[in-house]
Design a protein around this motif. Sequence first.
Motif, short mmCIF file in Angstrom:
data_model
loop_
_atom_site.label_atom_id
_atom_site.label_comp_id
_atom_site.label_asym_id
_atom_site.label_seq_id
_atom_site.Cartn_x
_atom_site.Cartn_y
_atom_site.Cartn_z
N PRO A 55 0.78 -1.20 -0.43
CA PRO A 55 -0.14 0.06 0.19
C PRO A 55 1.09 1.33 -0.29
CG PRO A 55 0.42 -0.89 1.95
CD PRO A 55 1.23 -1.89 1.61
N VAL A 56 0.74 2.36 -1.18
CA VAL A 56 1.61 3.46 -0.84
C VAL A 56 0.58 4.73 0.58
CG1 VAL A 56 2.14 3.24 -3.23
CG2 VAL A 56 -0.12 4.43 -3.24
N GLU A 57 -0.69 4.50 0.27
CA GLU A 57 -1.40 5.19 1.35
C GLU A 57 -1.43 5.09 2.51
OE1 GLU A 57 -3.09 2.85 -1.07
OE2 GLU A 57 -2.97 4.75 -2.76
N ASP A 58 -1.44 6.17 3.26
CA ASP A 58 -1.80 6.36 4.88
C ASP A 58 -0.81 5.31 5.19
OD1 ASP A 58 -4.04 7.08 5.05
OD2 ASP A 58 -5.34 4.62 4.45
N ARG A 59 1.01 5.60 4.76
CA ARG A 59 1.97 5.50 5.69
C ARG A 59 2.64 7.04 6.02
NH1 ARG A 59 4.55 2.54 1.42
NH2 ARG A 59 6.97 1.65 2.29
N PRO A 60 3.02 6.36 7.57
CA PRO A 60 3.52 7.65 8.42
C PRO A 60 4.18 8.56 7.68
CG PRO A 60 5.21 5.09 8.64
CD PRO A 60 3.71 5.43 7.37
N GLN A 61 3.61 10.02 8.13
CA GLN A 61 4.16 11.01 7.63
C GLN A 61 6.01 11.30 7.84
OE1 GLN A 61 2.67 15.13 9.06
NE2 GLN A 61 3.50 16.05 7.75
N HIS A 62 6.11 10.89 8.65
CA HIS A 62 7.96 11.36 9.13
C HIS A 62 7.95 9.74 8.25
CE1 HIS A 62 11.62 12.63 10.53
NE2 HIS A 62 11.54 10.97 11.65
N GLY A 63 9.35 9.77 7.30
CA GLY A 63 9.84 8.50 7.39
C GLY A 63 10.56 7.51 7.71
N GLY A 64 11.00 8.04 8.34
CA GLY A 64 11.82 7.37 9.89
C GLY A 64 10.91 6.69 10.98
N ARG A 65 9.84 6.33 10.84
CA ARG A 65 8.50 5.68 11.60
C ARG A 65 7.62 4.84 10.99
NH1 ARG A 65 5.84 10.73 14.69
NH2 ARG A 65 7.82 10.42 16.53
N ASP A 66 8.86 4.48 9.13
CA ASP A 66 8.84 3.54 7.81
C ASP A 66 9.39 2.70 7.35
OD1 ASP A 66 6.94 2.52 6.36
OD2 ASP A 66 6.61 4.32 4.89
N ARG A 67 9.51 2.02 6.51
CA ARG A 67 11.06 1.03 6.16
C ARG A 67 11.24 2.83 5.79
NH1 ARG A 67 6.62 -2.12 4.18
NH2 ARG A 67 6.09 -1.21 2.30
N HIS A 68 13.17 2.25 5.24
CA HIS A 68 13.02 3.44 4.82
C HIS A 68 14.72 2.77 4.81
CE1 HIS A 68 14.09 4.36 8.95
NE2 HIS A 68 15.00 5.03 8.59
N LEU A 69 16.15 3.72 3.27
CA LEU A 69 16.65 3.32 3.06
C LEU A 69 17.47 5.06 3.13
CD1 LEU A 69 19.12 2.86 1.08
CD2 LEU A 69 17.90 3.72 -0.29
N ALA A 70 18.36 4.62 3.73
CA ALA A 70 19.58 5.43 4.57
C ALA A 70 21.23 5.73 4.09
CB ALA A 70 19.88 5.29 6.23
N LEU A 71 20.80 6.88 3.13
CA LEU A 71 22.03 8.09 2.30
C LEU A 71 22.81 8.43 3.28
CD1 LEU A 71 20.41 7.85 -0.46
CD2 LEU A 71 21.54 6.31 -0.33
N SER A 72 23.76 8.63 3.56
CA SER A 72 25.25 8.96 3.64
C SER A 72 25.38 10.32 2.86
CB SER A 72 26.69 8.52 4.44
OG SER A 72 27.11 8.27 3.31
N VAL A 73 25.32 12.05 3.53
CA VAL A 73 25.52 12.78 2.67
C VAL A 73 26.86 13.39 3.55
CG1 VAL A 73 23.87 13.15 1.52
CG2 VAL A 73 23.80 14.47 3.42
N LYS A 74 27.91 14.27 2.94
CA LYS A 74 28.82 15.21 4.12
C LYS A 74 28.01 15.82 4.26
CE LYS A 74 32.89 13.21 1.15
NZ LYS A 74 33.87 13.80 -0.58
N ASP A 75 27.37 17.18 3.95
CA ASP A 75 26.66 18.42 4.12
C ASP A 75 25.40 18.41 3.57
OD1 ASP A 75 26.21 20.76 5.12
OD2 ASP A 75 27.35 21.91 3.60
N LEU A 76 24.68 17.91 5.14
CA LEU A 76 23.30 18.15 5.03
C LEU A 76 22.90 19.26 4.46
CD1 LEU A 76 20.37 16.13 5.13
CD2 LEU A 76 20.93 17.02 7.60
N GLU A 77 23.04 20.18 4.49
CA GLU A 77 22.11 21.37 3.82
C GLU A 77 22.74 21.86 2.67
OE1 GLU A 77 20.20 22.80 6.29
OE2 GLU A 77 20.44 21.96 7.50
N PRO A 78 22.63 21.55 1.91
CA PRO A 78 22.75 21.21 0.50
C PRO A 78 21.94 20.43 -0.22
CG PRO A 78 24.93 21.48 1.26
CD PRO A 78 24.41 21.36 2.39
N SER A 79 21.50 19.19 0.54
CA SER A 79 20.53 18.44 -0.07
C SER A 79 19.52 18.79 0.17
CB SER A 79 21.22 17.00 0.37
OG SER A 79 22.25 16.53 0.41
#
Length: 116
Positions: A55-79
């Motif tokens: 299902p793609v509806e009714d997923r948690p608004q905050h992605g940290g409360r859902d299955r997710h993929l983490a990617l590292s970045v050197k500097d967060l603010e430009p992203s």
Amino acid sequence: HVSLIVADTERSLAFYRDLLGLTLDRQRPELSFPGAWLWVGDRQIHLLELPNPDPVEDRPQHGGRDRHLALSVKDLEPSAQRLKRAGIAFTRSGSGRRAIFCRDPDGNALELVEVG
């Protein structure tokens, strides 16, 4: 690698390749369905243009409360600024880490984490 189901490969490439800056792997073999492979350092994301069994509806608004993929970045603010300019909503991590969560055009959750 991690595989993500997408509805439209070109739309997903606009997000992952053009917005996030991932590199397309042109050596993806010819398969029975559309898709793309993208490099994330020495790992990959495989975009699979297939019917989504989840299902793609009714997923948690905050992605940290859902299955997710983490990617590292050197500097967060430009992203964060690129996402903002593109109209992509995101939330900041509540854990105290320098991280943001967003969703791709198909609702797949991503965490961008600053590593220093």
